[in-house]
Write a protein that holds these residues in place. Structure first.
Motif, PDB file in Angstrom:
ATOM      1  N   UNK A   1     -48.391 -55.834  -0.207  1.00 62.90           N
ATOM      2  CA  UNK A   1     -47.129 -56.357  -0.737  1.00 62.90           C
ATOM      3  C   UNK A   1     -46.268 -55.198  -1.181  1.00 62.90           C
ATOM      4  N   UNK A   2     -44.996 -55.466  -1.342  1.00 60.91           N
ATOM      5  CA  UNK A   2     -44.101 -54.434  -1.849  1.00 60.91           C
ATOM      6  C   UNK A   2     -44.452 -54.171  -3.304  1.00 60.91           C
TER       7      UNK A   2
ATOM      8  N   UNK B   1     -38.092 -55.693  -1.111  1.00 66.41           N
ATOM      9  CA  UNK B   1     -38.985 -56.846  -1.174  1.00 66.41           C
ATOM     10  C   UNK B   1     -40.142 -56.721  -0.183  1.00 66.41           C
ATOM     11  N   UNK B   2     -40.063 -55.724   0.716  1.00 64.42           N
ATOM     12  CA  UNK B   2     -41.073 -55.594   1.778  1.00 64.42           C
ATOM     13  C   UNK B   2     -41.891 -54.328   1.593  1.00 64.42           C
ATOM     14  N   UNK B   3     -43.166 -54.371   1.988  1.00 64.75           N
ATOM     15  CA  UNK B   3     -44.028 -53.212   1.759  1.00 64.75           C
ATOM     16  C   UNK B   3     -43.685 -52.006   2.626  1.00 64.75           C
ATOM     17  N   UNK B   4     -43.221 -52.224   3.851  1.00 60.58           N
ATOM     18  CA  UNK B   4     -42.953 -51.082   4.727  1.00 60.58           C
ATOM     19  C   UNK B   4     -41.609 -51.284   5.423  1.00 60.58           C
TER      20      UNK B   4
END
Ligand SMILES: Nc1ncnc2c1ncn2[C@@H]1O[C@H](COP(=O)(O)OP(=O)(O)OP(=O)(O)O)[C@@H](O)[C@H]1O
Ligand SMILES: [Mg+2]
Lengths: 273, 305
Positions: free
Chosen positions: A21-22, B109-112
């Motif tokens: 997750x972010x 909001x996003x991991x990558x």
């Protein structure tokens, strides 16, 4: 305008989904920043929550800030609490009532639901931003009272009032969320206006309660604004004997409005589109 | 149908999905698999259920019956959202933020995520990056919605009528960007009413109407399914002679001798005409387009057939 003949920007290779997750804090910080920008850039909102309380204080407070009430409380300090409470009330109504209604019907909330953003983070950011903005509003009011009216709150008292009002604002936020999730944006904006003025009036924020009609005096204890203001006034009067009662009332309002807000949010979510 | 029984499971799978809104049955037993790495165009007239299908795939709504799986999981559980991007039919943008701020917010909001500049470039937004989203034109707002969909570097993209409201230049830039995304192996599902765009870019076309699947195949296979190759010319041939020409599915002729023939094999028809020594003028040959296929599929009487 770039023409399609330019090479597409190089994209990073697709990573396999990792369940990662972010990081929460940078996301929260961005969301808070976005909220603050929204509030600061909407002139009506900024004037309503930063300007009006100061304006009311200037019009109704300045002429008699030096007087003391029968119970020996400085009127200037008393009025800082009154208009400070009004500021937080209207901020909660507009930031959570009108704004959420717009975000909900405009599809922004739907887009966020489809994103990996955890819903609690959205609300946490909204609440933290509202508290920051409220603190700013109170600080401006304190400063105005100090410089224009010579009313000074000792630092300890100023911080106590700030802390009590911000904590006591939670049920107002919950009420704002109810409005935001239950009614359409046009109605939400009208309700926010009407509620912030009516509740303020009936809670004795504009005219001291004992000068209001009997019905209003009897209705006041059923309003969240009344209990919030009482907590601020008790700090000014250094008489906190009834604080627990007011906190309990506010906790009750939080429970009721919070449950309705959660139900309304779930209902909105279940609609899907 | 070109169903390959390859090992890779579909990226998106709908099995017997129905969705009801009160009296309205938006989807009726829809079964559909979207293969990974392909660009699939979902076509259908207004009210066919395209947006409804997408909101089920996004997990925003639950099916009344049937199963929806995205990347092997239940989309409503939210587990796959870090690798999914979406562009809703109505651009949803935060009015008070600038374009760059909105894209930056979404990237967090996003991991990558992609870099914000990459997303702005993909959506051709650099020239308006500092403008408030609320002040964008309709087409620019679409491009911002596209930037928000891609900035998370998603594996699966759902684009609901992405090019509606875009001018010709923006559309070209958009398809260019989509091509790039597809080459990187992303799975893309989009809806559109611009059939020539779908014909040009889609690996696969799915046509639906009234909540059910009407056709599913490559653009070429759908085109060839309709006898809509059209040959027109003026000659002295009468209707019976026209109908006797090889490969003619239907023939019409007007009082001035202008004939309109429908055929699957216009080439063979022309060879036959020339060999028969028929003299003809004002020749016009047009291939069946996806639009012809679409219209014949979704025509009211096609439903019964
Ligand atoms: N929330 C809703 N409540 C009631 N009916 C709905 C709702 N959403 C969709 N519908 C109905 O479901 C049907 C399918 O709608 P949908 O939006 O999926 O169509 P669409 O294929 O996306 O059409 P368009 O090309 O116009 O976007 C329509 O008849 C619509 O009226
Ligand atoms: Mg639609």
């Amino acid at each position: 305008m770039t023409t399609p003949s330019t090479p597409a920007p190089t994209l990073p290779r697709l990573a396999a989904p990792s369940g990662r997750r972010a990081p929460l804090l940078p996301a929260l910080a961005q969301l808070i920043l976005a909220e603050l920008r929204r509030m600061a850039r909407n002139p009506m909102f900024a004037v309503g929550t930063l300007g009006f309380p100061i304006l009311w204080f200037a019009l109704f407070g300045l002429p008699n800030v030096r007087e003391t009430t029968d119970s020996g409380v400085n009127v200037g300090q008393y009025l800082i609490v009154s208009f400070g409470t009004y500021a937080l009330l209207s901020l909660a109504m507009f930031s959570f009532g009108a704004a959420v209604a717009i975000e909900r019907t405009g599809g922004w909330l739907r887009l966020l639901r489809a994103s990996p953003l955890p819903a609690p983070l959205y609300f946490a950011a909204k609440i933290l931003a509202a508290l920051l903005f409220s603190a700013l509003s109170l600080t401006l009011l304190y400063s105005f009272a100090h410089f224009a009216g010579g009313v000074t709150l000792p630092l300890g008292l100023a911080l106590t009032i700030l802390a009590k009002l911000l904590l006591g604002m939670v049920p107002l936020i919950a009420l704002g969320l109810c409005i935001g999730f239950l009614v359409n944006p046009a109605a939400a904006s009208v309700m926010a206006n009407v509620l912030s003025v009516l509740v303020s009036f009936a809670s004795g924020l504009f005219v001291p309660l004992n000068q209001l009609p009997d019905v209003v005096q009897r209705a006041a204890p059923y309003l969240p604004g009344y209990h919030l203001a009482q907590l601020g006034w008790s700090a000014v009067a250094h008489d906190t004997t009834h604080d627990l009662t007011h906190w309990l009332w506010l906790a009750g309002f939080t429970l009721v409005f919070g449950s309705v807000a959660v139900w309304a949010m779930k209902r909105d979510e279940a609609r899907g589109q | 149908m070109t169903h390959s029984s390859s090992a890779t499971p579909p990226a998106v799978e709908l099995v017997g999905v129905s969705k009801r809104f009160g009296p309205v049955e938006a989807l009726r037993g829809l079964t559909l698999g979207i293969r990974a790495g392909e660009l699939t165009a979902l076509l259908g007239p207004n009210g066919a259920g395209k947006t409804t299908a997408i909101s089920l795939m996004l997990g925003l709504a639950r099916p009344t019956a049937g199963v929806v799986r995205v990347l092997g999981g239940d989309p409503a559980a939210g587990g796959g959202r870090t690798v999914i991007g979406s562009m809703p039919q109505e651009s949803a943008i935060p009015q008070a933020l600038t374009v760059r701020e909105a894209v930056t917010l979404f990237a967090r909001l996003y991991p990558a995520p992609l870099s914000v500049d990459t997303a702005l470039e993909l959506a051709d937004l650099h020239s308006v990056a500092r403008r408030r989203a609320g002040a964008l034109s309709g087409g620019q707002a679409r491009r911002l919605a596209f930037a928000l969909a891609v900035v998370g570097n998603p594996q699966v993209l759902f684009l609901d009528e992405p090019t509606t409201g875009m001018d010709a230049g923006s559309r070209l830039a958009f398809w260019h960007a989509v091509d790039g995304l597809k080459r990187e192996g992303r799975t893309i599902l989009l809806t559109t009413h611009y059939l020539e765009e779908a014909e040009r870019t889609a690996d696969r076309v799915v046509v639906m109407n009234a909540g059910t699947l009407l056709a599913d195949g490559t653009p070429a296979s759908l085109r060839s399914g309709v006898a809509a190759g059209r040959v027109r010319f003026s000659s002295d041939l009468v209707l019976a002679e026209l109908q006797a020409l090889p490969g003619v599915d239907s023939a019409e002729v007007d009082g001035a001798g202008r004939a309109t023939l429908r055929t699957r094999e216009p080439e063979a028809l022309l060879v036959a005409l020339v060999q028969a020594g028929v003299s003809f003028r004002e020749l016009e040959v047009s291939r069946a387009s996806l639009e012809d296929a679409f219209l014949s599929l979704t025509a009211p009487d096609a439903l019964k057939a």
